[in-house]
Design a protein around this motif. Structure first.
Motif, PDB file in Angstrom:
ATOM      1  N   VAL A 176       0.837  -1.203   0.000  1.00  0.00           N
ATOM      2  CA  VAL A 176       0.000   0.000   0.000  1.00  0.00           C
ATOM      3  C   VAL A 176       0.871   1.252   0.000  1.00  0.00           C
ATOM      4  O   VAL A 176       0.668   2.180  -0.783  1.00  0.00           O
ATOM      5  N   PHE A 177       1.869   1.276   0.862  1.00  0.00           N
ATOM      6  CA  PHE A 177       2.705   2.467   0.977  1.00  0.00           C
ATOM      7  C   PHE A 177       3.692   2.570  -0.185  1.00  0.00           C
ATOM      8  O   PHE A 177       4.014   3.678  -0.637  1.00  0.00           O
ATOM      9  N   TYR A 178       4.168   1.445  -0.678  1.00  0.00           N
ATOM     10  CA  TYR A 178       5.039   1.480  -1.856  1.00  0.00           C
ATOM     11  C   TYR A 178       4.259   1.979  -3.076  1.00  0.00           C
ATOM     12  O   TYR A 178       4.737   2.839  -3.831  1.00  0.00           O
ATOM     13  N   ALA A 179       3.059   1.431  -3.287  1.00  0.00           N
ATOM     14  CA  ALA A 179       2.261   1.818  -4.453  1.00  0.00           C
ATOM     15  C   ALA A 179       1.883   3.293  -4.401  1.00  0.00           C
ATOM     16  O   ALA A 179       1.702   3.931  -5.448  1.00  0.00           O
ATOM     17  N   LEU A 180       1.774   3.838  -3.208  1.00  0.00           N
ATOM     18  CA  LEU A 180       1.495   5.267  -3.069  1.00  0.00           C
ATOM     19  C   LEU A 180       2.587   6.086  -3.758  1.00  0.00           C
ATOM     20  O   LEU A 180       2.306   7.098  -4.397  1.00  0.00           O
ATOM     21  N   CYS A 181       3.820   5.638  -3.645  1.00  0.00           N
ATOM     22  CA  CYS A 181       4.941   6.338  -4.282  1.00  0.00           C
ATOM     23  C   CYS A 181       4.915   6.138  -5.796  1.00  0.00           C
ATOM     24  O   CYS A 181       5.147   7.085  -6.561  1.00  0.00           O
ATOM     25  N   VAL A 182       4.625   4.911  -6.242  1.00  0.00           N
ATOM     26  CA  VAL A 182       4.603   4.625  -7.674  1.00  0.00           C
ATOM     27  C   VAL A 182       3.475   5.384  -8.364  1.00  0.00           C
ATOM     28  O   VAL A 182       3.660   5.992  -9.428  1.00  0.00           O
ATOM     29  N   VAL A 183       2.298   5.364  -7.760  1.00  0.00           N
ATOM     30  CA  VAL A 183       1.132   5.979  -8.372  1.00  0.00           C
ATOM     31  C   VAL A 183       1.104   7.485  -8.109  1.00  0.00           C
ATOM     32  O   VAL A 183       0.653   8.269  -8.948  1.00  0.00           O
ATOM     33  N   GLY A 184       1.594   7.887  -6.948  1.00  0.00           N
ATOM     34  CA  GLY A 184       1.593   9.307  -6.621  1.00  0.00           C
ATOM     35  C   GLY A 184       2.570  10.105  -7.456  1.00  0.00           C
ATOM     36  O   GLY A 184       2.354  11.299  -7.711  1.00  0.00           O
ATOM     37  N   GLY A 185       3.656   9.462  -7.908  1.00  0.00           N
ATOM     38  CA  GLY A 185       4.659  10.164  -8.701  1.00  0.00           C
ATOM     39  C   GLY A 185       4.098  10.839  -9.938  1.00  0.00           C
ATOM     40  O   GLY A 185       4.313  12.043 -10.147  1.00  0.00           O
ATOM     41  N   PRO A 186       3.362  10.109 -10.801  1.00  0.00           N
ATOM     42  CA  PRO A 186       2.823  10.752 -12.003  1.00  0.00           C
ATOM     43  C   PRO A 186       1.824  11.868 -11.713  1.00  0.00           C
ATOM     44  O   PRO A 186       1.617  12.740 -12.561  1.00  0.00           O
ATOM     45  N   GLN A 407      -2.665  -1.524  -6.875  1.00  0.00           N
ATOM     46  CA  GLN A 407      -2.072  -2.182  -5.706  1.00  0.00           C
ATOM     47  C   GLN A 407      -2.451  -3.659  -5.649  1.00  0.00           C
ATOM     48  O   GLN A 407      -1.598  -4.517  -5.385  1.00  0.00           O
ATOM     49  N   GLN A 408      -3.707  -3.951  -5.886  1.00  0.00           N
ATOM     50  CA  GLN A 408      -4.141  -5.335  -5.784  1.00  0.00           C
ATOM     51  C   GLN A 408      -3.609  -6.189  -6.925  1.00  0.00           C
ATOM     52  O   GLN A 408      -3.394  -7.399  -6.754  1.00  0.00           O
ATOM     53  N   CYS A 409      -3.368  -5.584  -8.086  1.00  0.00           N
ATOM     54  CA  CYS A 409      -2.738  -6.330  -9.175  1.00  0.00           C
ATOM     55  C   CYS A 409      -1.324  -6.746  -8.787  1.00  0.00           C
ATOM     56  O   CYS A 409      -0.904  -7.886  -9.044  1.00  0.00           O
TER      57      CYS A 409
END
Length: 499
Positions: A176-186, A407-409
């Protein structure tokens, strides 16, 4: 049917690439019970620090994908090109995301996670400087492509590293917290890029200088603080240490006996993500679903300027602020995914501690519905006659739905493929990036010709068609895993199904 794998076991298909120990009675090195060197046994606080580093590396890469979006007009002015060429600054970077994982994932599974992360991130910083100092459009586009090629390393491999250190029961919280960085970046990139572009003391080239500074900073921290996490590589080192300390040459681990040749690397390791994409139904379906929502996220880099700058007449910085609504949605998605964790933990306990990929599908179903609602809502409230708050709130729904699905993928693929998680997530990254690279190119012609409402409704219709995907995995997921050549299924072992 899938085979059961424990951490440190030889990955299926690698047995043929090992040689016997010179000792008549070889001793296979495995993890001892509760061994401190096993990444699963590291302290929670230390694993959280590793996760933070991985998130920062991923954010450095993902911010770079969109930070140049607001420089479109400046690029056209400086290099005397049209919009179709200037938008390639975005598309080529994302296209690099598609092809890079085919290299970085096999490297991570052969030589370890650090080798697949740190050298590429150094290259990202160097190519960012190359972009910032470009004197012609050719060098600008070439450096952007190679920047994306190397930046794909953390985006494609970090999910697998999560599987190295976090047990299935708690991995979802970490992702959850990692994906926040991946998705939040763009979603942050356009806001940062617009602020730098309009600043008379900085300008558009500083979008890439800032990218380089951030990349070098997080890569330097990781160089000294990020440990190796890949089980087979750590066990190989353990075998080497035991031979040296005891003088007993019988100690070995299959990973250290792996034979590498150009033919083997090309036909097996580099091709593995593509093999999984085209031969594994679960990877194919997840990749198609994730690719669609991921591509739409990057389409907003072109759609938001049409809606808020072109139609409403907002300034460059003002028209980039609605991207923060996407970021708010990304944050809200965290609560949905975290809410699923207690339920997932119960199902893992009931399965004897084994991952339960199908338990990831319920939030994915919620995300699919929210995402479709957001698309229709945005499309039919984008008209300038309607208050700006309506499409901005719709963007919150789009961001939330996208992040839940994304995230769930990742969780689903890591749970399903475990030791081959890097290849599975790389197959996913390849397809979604290839699609995302094309969507910004099509956005302006599509939305200017059809209109925002009809164009977004068309995309919303596709999102509605995709809603049943997680429900199908809930029902047929176990059966599909039993048919897989790569996915371990612990209740049935058939060696002939190995890759």
């Amino acid at each position: 049917m899938g085979t059961s794998l424990r951490e440190g076991d030889t990955p299926p298909g690698d047995e043929a690439n090992t040689t016997d120990s010179t000792s008549p009675t070889p001793i296979l090195v495995k993890w001892d019970e509760n061994e401190p060197a096993n990444p699963f046994n590291w302290r929670t606080l230390y694993k959280a620090f590793i996760t933070l580093q991985l998130g920062m590396l991923a954010m450095a890469a993902s911010v770079g994908s969109s930070i140049m979006a607001p420089t479109d007009e400046k690029i056209q002015e400086v290099f005397h090109v049209g919009h179709e060429v200037s938008v390639l600054c975005i598309s080529l970077y994302i296209l690099g995301f598609a092809f890079g994982p085919l290299c970085w994932a096999p490297i991570s599974e052969l030589w370890g996670r650090r080798m697949s992360l740190l050298p590429p991130m150094l290259a990202v910083g160097l190519f960012s400087i190359g972009t910032a100092t470009s004197k012609n459009i050719q060098s600008l586009l070439i450096t952007r492509y190679f920047g994306g090629l190397f930046a794909s390393s953390p985006v494609s491999n970090v999910g697998a590293i999560m599987g190295d250190i976090w047990k299935p029961k708690v991995r979802g919280t970490a992702v959850v917290f990692y994906a926040l960085c991946v998705v939040g970046g763009p979603t942050l990139g356009p806001v940062i890029g617009a602020s730098l572009t309009v600043n008379p003391h900085l300008g558009w080239r500083w979008t890439e200088y800032i990218q380089a500074i951030w990349t070098f900073t997080v890569a330097a921290i990781a160089l000294f603080c990020l440990p190796e996490t890949y089980g087979p590589v750590l066990l190989k080192r353990k075998a080497q240490r035991l031979r040296k300390e005891t003088g007993n040459q019988a100690y070995y681990h299959p990973h250290e006996r792996t034979k590498l040749s150009p033919k083997l690397i090309l036909t097996k390791h580099l091709s593995r993500p593509l093999r999984m994409l085209f031969t594994e139904p679960m990877v194919t379906c997840i990749a198609l679903y994730a690719s669609f929502v991921y591509a739409l996220l990057y389409m907003t880099l072109e759609v938001f300027p049409i809606v808020f700058a072109q139609h409403r007449g907002w300034s460059l910085v003002q028209s980039s602020l609605p991207f923060l609504a996407l970021l708010v949605g990304v944050f809200m998605a965290m609560f949905v995914n975290l809410a699923n964790q207690p339920r997932y933990a119960r199902l893992v306990d009931a399965a004897g501690g084994k991952p339960v990929p199908e338990a990831r599908c319920a939030p994915m179903a919620v995300g699919g519905i929210v995402f479709a609602i957001g698309l229709f809502w945005f499309g039919w409230t984008a008209d300038p006659k309607i208050h700006w708050a309506a499409p901005v709130v719709a963007a919150v729904f789009i961001g939330a739905g996208f992040n839940i699905i994304f995230q769930q993928c990742i969780n689903f693929l890591v749970d399903t493929y475990r030791i081959y998680a890097a290849s599975a997530t790389s197959a996913n990254t390849f397809l979604r990036s290839a699609l995302a690279a094309s969507f910004p190119l099509a956005a302006a012609p599509m939305f200017n010709t059809m209109g925002v409402g009809p164009a977004m409704s068309l995309l919303g219709g596709v999102a509605v068609i995709a809603i049943p995907v997680p429900f199908l995995f809930m029902k047929y997921g176990v059966a599909l895993r039993k048919m897989s050549k790569f996915a371990p299924v612990d209740d049935d072992v058939r060696k002939e199904n190995r890759a």
